[in-house]
Design an enzyme around this catalytic site. Structure first.
Site, PDB file in Angstrom:
ATOM      1  N   HIS A 378      30.996  21.718  36.692  1.00 33.40           N
ATOM      2  CA  HIS A 378      31.687  23.000  37.377  1.00 33.40           C
ATOM      3  C   HIS A 378      31.878  22.496  38.901  1.00 33.40           C
ATOM      4  CE1 HIS A 378      31.392  26.127  34.685  1.00 33.40           C
ATOM      5  NE2 HIS A 378      30.216  25.681  33.984  1.00 33.40           N
ATOM      6  N   LYS A 569      35.926  36.208  47.065  1.00 33.91           N
ATOM      7  CA  LYS A 569      35.049  35.263  46.613  1.00 33.91           C
ATOM      8  C   LYS A 569      33.841  35.058  47.461  1.00 33.91           C
ATOM      9  CE  LYS A 569      38.827  32.811  46.682  1.00 33.91           C
ATOM     10  NZ  LYS A 569      39.186  32.624  45.302  1.00 33.91           N
ATOM     11  N   ARG A 570      32.964  33.948  46.814  1.00 32.45           N
ATOM     12  CA  ARG A 570      31.977  33.670  47.850  1.00 32.45           C
ATOM     13  C   ARG A 570      32.524  33.190  49.120  1.00 32.45           C
ATOM     14  NH1 ARG A 570      26.362  33.449  45.695  1.00 32.45           N
ATOM     15  NH2 ARG A 570      25.976  32.802  47.796  1.00 32.45           N
ATOM     16  N   LYS A 575      36.351  27.225  50.593  1.00 31.74           N
ATOM     17  CA  LYS A 575      37.357  28.290  50.024  1.00 31.74           C
ATOM     18  C   LYS A 575      38.307  28.766  51.444  1.00 31.74           C
ATOM     19  CE  LYS A 575      34.292  29.783  46.494  1.00 31.74           C
ATOM     20  NZ  LYS A 575      35.063  29.709  45.181  1.00 31.74           N
ATOM     21  N   THR A 677      38.222  31.691  38.725  1.00 34.16           N
ATOM     22  CA  THR A 677      38.915  32.690  37.700  1.00 34.16           C
ATOM     23  C   THR A 677      39.355  33.825  38.380  1.00 34.16           C
ATOM     24  OG1 THR A 677      36.543  33.245  37.543  1.00 34.16           O
ATOM     25  CG2 THR A 677      37.168  31.687  35.707  1.00 34.16           C
ATOM     26  N   LYS A 681      42.389  36.585  37.183  1.00 33.88           N
ATOM     27  CA  LYS A 681      42.192  38.033  36.932  1.00 33.88           C
ATOM     28  C   LYS A 681      43.346  38.704  38.068  1.00 33.88           C
ATOM     29  CE  LYS A 681      37.221  37.237  36.664  1.00 33.88           C
ATOM     30  NZ  LYS A 681      36.012  37.153  37.430  1.00 33.88           N
TER      31      LYS A 681
END
Length: 843
Positions: A378, A569-570, A575, A677, A681
């Site tokens: 992952h 998101k986290r 990110k 993911t 969405k």
């Protein structure tokens, strides 16, 4: 402005979530009243809203139980290959609405509850999220369970029943503060304790080699108590099981270590055993080598493998006597999927059981183990890879250390035979990493001990082959696959966005809910004026509804006709929430510089949790809230720009914000996000993506056409080239005046006047050791945002792109992902057989 149509007002017009027959409604009412009066409030005169929620949950659960029993009987009769999905995280969110949707009960419940003078939506809000995961990995596991049940696979999710899930995030003075998530405080109506299947798990002790084999002796025993949660498929009467283990001390725990005088102390020490399932480790993409975490990993593996073997041996329903004793057929009947390296101990544990307990010879046991296990990788971030100290294993799991050494020795002998004299290759490929602290590389163990290794997006699977496991790929290229992640369209469209689901059903029917590729049928409607209007109307209703929610919960008033620009998101450096912050500051500076100019109004929402020990991530949250404080109170800005930090982002909040978003931010440095993911969405719910060519964004651009996303920034090759050359942040700082101004404002205390030094660590990191090259993509990002503004000013063209994106999002269903796992990895086929419901006699 039009008032949002609330779900309760849509009651009569909703078709897609299940037409309510009057008989169903009467039955639901009767059952609800029975549960309310006899199960819950028999000792009290007055019912609370929570009593109403539990009465409804038990009513819905009644519809599950018969199907659940029948599904398990069906599996025992057919004896299919069983799939075991092992994960230390299952981020399930709420269960009530999902169960109603999957059983086709939503309208009957809505009508019955309305007739009783209650509001279904208000009852749904009472349910706690089951937050037994950190983010993407745990939520993926939840989507996969939904798809496995919907596809009729005999599948089981196995994990830990954490007493405390991911912490609740409070924002105090702009800083994240963690609160324990006591999600079981009021009980969990969906789980069933199964004490009759309680199993022992061993720790510590010593290993003795005897004439009749190896024995693991003088261990400390902890009991694993299973709690089962039903997992319903979509309208097919299949109900699978998620089994979560809870740690219990045996009754004699520690008592024999104490003299009688210390009896109280000994009983109190039971907590030491039961701490194993107390709390979820809150790190995402970061390895923390704590002994308790290793205990959790072995605990779930040891209990699960005993359960798998019991079920393999006694394949008759309700029977516990062994009918199979030969393990030759084990891989034909059992598939174990390792969700990342967290359950990697399945490999040495299965070897231990086969060799030590079942007396299978080593080579045969190894062949069985490899054929049974498969591993999903992952992440490519080095700090996320699990590398356990050998000394910890020596103490906690001495027999497993022996087995890992033996596995590694045979593996290295094989490599040495193929590459004689290549010592460096042996070092790179060893499971044991030499150094000051000898460590076990769990990813290497997974690759060696599995028949298949997969990444979770095309680009990620390429990186896995070319760099992370390059040597292993050269050795066994046939082992490596890609399985692009997906999301369940039941929760992420039907449940969270009924308005959108309705207008799609009107045009193409309901088939897309179990075959998302049917959304392609919307392509001819891209220029259909009426459909464009309907699509824009649904989005506006969702925005109005979310605005009302924000006003009620957060006391912030926002402009519902502004662009909803969402980045949830986290919180993690890779990110790149910081890139978004720099854009917000740049936009703020532009408006202040030229207040008379026309600007597209934006509401920027950033949300996500930071790991409690991750200093920079927590500082990023503080920065976002500080920027918000300045921007939102500046009269020059008005409502042209608003910055909101969405507190305590979780599954149930995602279900509200995603349908309302116009713009979806997916801006990680190319080559760092394995898949993502959230990006899927947002695409499915009618937001346009601004993103880099990273993770599944690449395939989203492939499906919809790059011109229908806002793609910017360096590609993987350019990032690598910049690494070779050496990334120098100051070059960008010196030649981009707007960037320099924004960075100087952060550093000088413009956004933190009371603590001018507050953000110096962020500036220092960005200027001197930014692994994720924020400045290198700044200019391209700003230019790309200008294109976003330009298109947003033409609502019709924007909505056409939205329709196009939705129509092209079919690939990103977890049903497609799971079908590929079943066919290419597990050696089994999905079944569209509909099990007869409990009220119809079986053949």
């Amino acid at each position: 402005m039009a008032k949002p149509v609330m779900d309760s007002e849509r009651r009569k017009q909703i078709s897609v979530r299940g037409l309510a027959g009057l008989g169903d409604v009467a039955e639901v009412r009767k059952s609800f009243n029975r549960h309310l009066h006899f199960t819950l409030v028999k000792d009290r005169n007055v019912a609370t809203p929570r009593d109403y929620f539990f009465a409804l949950a038990h009513t819905v659960r009644d519809h599950l139980v018969g199907r659940w029993i029948r599904t398990q009987q069906h599996y025992y009769e057919r004896d299919p290959k069983r799939i075991y999905y092992l994960s230390l995280e299952f981020y399930m969110g709420r269960t009530l609405q999902n169960t109603m949707v999957n059983l086709g009960l939503q309208n009957a419940c809505d009508e019955a509850i309305y007739q009783l003078g209650l509001d279904l939506e208000e009852l749904e809000e009472i349910e706690e999220d089951a937050g037994l995961g950190n983010g993407g990995l745990g939520r993926l596991a939840a989507c996969f369970l939904d798809s496995m049940a919907t596809l009729g696979l005999a599948a089981y999710g196995y994990g830990i029943r954490y007493e405390f899930g991911i912490f609740n995030q409070k924002i105090v003075n702009g800083w994240q503060v963690e609160e324990a998530d006591d999600w079981l405080r009021y009980g969990n109506p969906w789980e069933k304790a199964r004490p009759e299947y309680m199993l022992p798990v061993h720790f510590y002790g010593r290993v003795e080699h005897m004439s009749d084999g190896v024995k693991w002796l003088d261990t400390q025993v902890v009991l694993a108590m299973p709690y089962d949660t039903p997992v319903p498929g979509y309208r097919n009467n299949t109900v699978n099981t998620m089994r979560l283990w809870s740690a219990k001390a045996p009754n004699d725990f520690k008592l024999h270590d104490f003299n009688v005088g210390d009896y109280i102390e000994a009983v109190l020490d039971r907590n030491l055993a039961e701490n194993i399932s107390r709390v979820l480790y809150p790190n995402d993409n970061f390895f923390e080598g704590k002994e308790l975490r290793l205990k959790q990993e072995y605990f779930v593996v040891a209990a699960t493998l005993q359960d798998i073997i019991r079920r393999f041996k006694s394949s008759k329903f309700g029977c516990r006597d062994p009918v199979r004793t030969n393990f030759e057929t084990f891989p034909d009947k059992v598939a174990i999927q390792l969700n990342d390296t967290h359950p990697a101990l399945s490999i040495p544990e299965l070897m231990r059981i086969l060799v030590d307990v079942e007396k299978v010879d080593w080579d045969k046991a190894w062949e069985i183990t490899k054929k049974t296990c498969a591993y999903t990788n992952h992440t490519v971030l080095p700090e996320a890879l699990e590398r356990w100290p050998v000394s910890m294993f020596e103490k906690l799991l001495p027999r497993h250390l022996d087995i890992i050494y033996a596995i590694n020795q045979r593996h290295l002998d094989h490599v040495a035979a193929l590459f004689p004299g290549d010592v460096d290759r042996l070092r790179r490929m060893s499971v044991i990493e030499e150094g000051d602290c000898k460590r076990i590389n769990m990813a290497h163990l997974c690759v060696i001990g599995s028949h298949t290794v997969n990444g979770v997006a095309k680009i990620h699977s390429q990186i896995v082959k070319q760099s992370v496991f390059k040597d292993f790929y050269e050795l066994e290229p046939e082992k490596f696959q890609n399985k692009t992640n997906g999301i369940t369209p039941r929760r992420w469209l039907l449940l969270c966005n009924p308005g959108l689901a309705d207008i799609i059903v009107e045009k193409i029917g309901e088939g897309f809910l179990t075959d998302l590729s049917q959304l392609k049928q919307l392509l001819p409607l891209v220029n259909d004026e009426a459909f464009i209007r309907d699509m824009a109307k649904v989005k506006q209703e969702n925005k109005l509804k979310f605005s009302a929610f924000l006003e009620k919960e957060y006391k912030v008033k926002i402009n519902p006709s502004s662009m909803f620009d969402v980045h949830v998101k986290r919180i993690h450096e890779y990110k790149r929430q910081l890139l978004n912050c720099l854009y917000i500051i740049t936009l703020y500076n532009r408006i202040r510089k030229d207040p008379t100019k026309s600007f597209v109004p934006r509401t920027v929402m950033i949300g996500g949790k930071a790991a409690p020990g991750y200093h920079i991530a927590k500082l990023i949250i503080k920065l976002v809230t500080s920027i918000g404080n300045v921007v939102n109170h500046d009269p020059i800005i008005g409502d042209r720009l608003r910055v909101i930090f969405l507190e305590n982002y979780r599954v149930s909040l995602a279900e509200k914000v995603i349908p309302s978003a116009d713009l979806s931010q997916q801006i990680s440095t190319a080559g760092t996000e394995a898949s993502g993911t959230g990006n899927m969405k947002f695409m499915l719910n009618g937001a346009l993506t601004i993103g880099t060519m990273d993770g599944a964004n690449v395939e989203m651009a492939e499906e919809a056409g790059e011109e229908n996303l806002f793609i910017f920034g360096m590609r993987v090759e350019e990032v690598e080239a910049l690494d070779q050359k050496g990334y120098n942040a100051r070059e960008y700082y010196d030649c981009l005046p707007e960037l320099r101004q924004a960075v100087d404002q952060i550093g000088s205390g413009f956004f933190s006047p009371r603590e001018p030094e507050c953000f110096r660590d962020i500036v220092n990191m960005l200027m001197h050791h930014d692994r994720f090259k924020v400045f290198a993509d700044y200019e391209a990002y700003i230019e790309c945002q200008a294109k976003v503004d330009q298109l947003y000013q033409n609502p019709k063209e924007w909505t056409k792109k939205v329709i196009w994106n939705i129509a092209c999002s079919g690939k990103f269903s977890s049903d497609r992902t799971i079908t590929e796992y079943a066919q290419d990895i597990w050696g089994t086929e999905p079944s569209d057989l509909k099990i007869p419901p409990p009220n119809i006699p079986r053949d």
